[in-house]
Design a protein around this motif. Structure first.
Motif, mmCIF file in Angstrom:
data_model
loop_
_atom_site.group_PDB
_atom_site.id
_atom_site.type_symbol
_atom_site.label_atom_id
_atom_site.label_comp_id
_atom_site.label_asym_id
_atom_site.label_seq_id
_atom_site.Cartn_x
_atom_site.Cartn_y
_atom_site.Cartn_z
ATOM 1 N N GLU A 1 -10.548 -6.575 7.026
ATOM 2 C CA GLU A 1 -11.526 -6.196 5.829
ATOM 3 C C GLU A 1 -10.532 -5.503 4.719
ATOM 4 O O GLU A 1 -11.028 -5.867 3.553
ATOM 5 N N GLN A 2 -9.572 -4.755 5.204
ATOM 6 C CA GLN A 2 -9.150 -3.809 4.015
ATOM 7 C C GLN A 2 -8.073 -5.013 3.259
ATOM 8 O O GLN A 2 -8.128 -4.853 2.142
ATOM 9 N N SER B 1 -10.059 -6.819 0.969
ATOM 10 C CA SER B 1 -10.437 -6.386 -0.219
ATOM 11 C C SER B 1 -9.346 -5.985 -1.236
ATOM 12 O O SER B 1 -9.830 -5.917 -2.282
ATOM 13 N N THR B 2 -8.257 -5.753 -0.786
ATOM 14 C CA THR B 2 -6.952 -5.429 -1.595
ATOM 15 C C THR B 2 -6.466 -6.798 -2.107
ATOM 16 O O THR B 2 -5.992 -6.606 -3.470
#
Length: 155
Positions: free
Chosen positions: A49-50, A53-54
């Motif tokens: 997920e991180q 998002s990045t």
């Protein structure tokens, strides 16, 4: 004052608890309980997920491959997992590595994804191996070694 008896097995237990990087999950060699596996999958999903998002991607379908741990004021999880894009027709999963820190619950527990990166895939079709470059690098290394040895020659 009597000295406490010390058994070698005690040292192995202490070394296993304090410091070092240890293989934690790698099927079929090392198995964990269902609760621990669910926790590892949660950490891998947090990491992807991180990354999504990045990087502005949409990787899903996380499959855990292996996990190493290191313990110090919490647990560092070194995760290796596969994920794929939902709209990818080839269903070719990409391999990711992540480092996730889970602090011990004093004063309050928290989980932090330190880093996530896509593992480089070497494509033999588009990037063939070049032996000439390897030989040039080896010759350059030998040349620098000879120069260094000449500079430090004995009187």
């Amino acid at each position: 004052m009597a000295h406490a008896t010390f058994h070698p097995h005690d040292l192995e237990l202490r070394l296993g608890i304090c410091g070092g990087r240890h293989r934690y999950y790698c099927p079929p060699d090392i198995t964990v309980t269902d609760d621990e596996l669910a926790k590892l999958n949660t950490l891998a999903n947090m990491a992807i997920e991180q990354y999504n998002s990045t990087q502005g991607t949409n990787y899903t379908n996380v499959k855990l491959i292996e996990t190493d741990t290191s313990v110090a004021a919490g647990t560092l999880y070194f995760l290796t997992f596969e994920a794929s894009l939902p709209d990818d027709n080839t269903f070719d999963p990409q391999t990711f590595d992540a480092v996730v820190f889970v602090r011990i619950p004093i004063p309050a527990p928290y989980t932090e994804v330190n880093s996530v990166w896509l593992r480089k895939q070497f494509n033999w079709v588009t990037k063939p191996f070049n032996w000439a470059t390897v030989k040039e690098k080896e010759q350059e290394r030998k040349r620098r070694y000879v120069e260094t040895m000449q500079n430090f020659s004995r009187p």
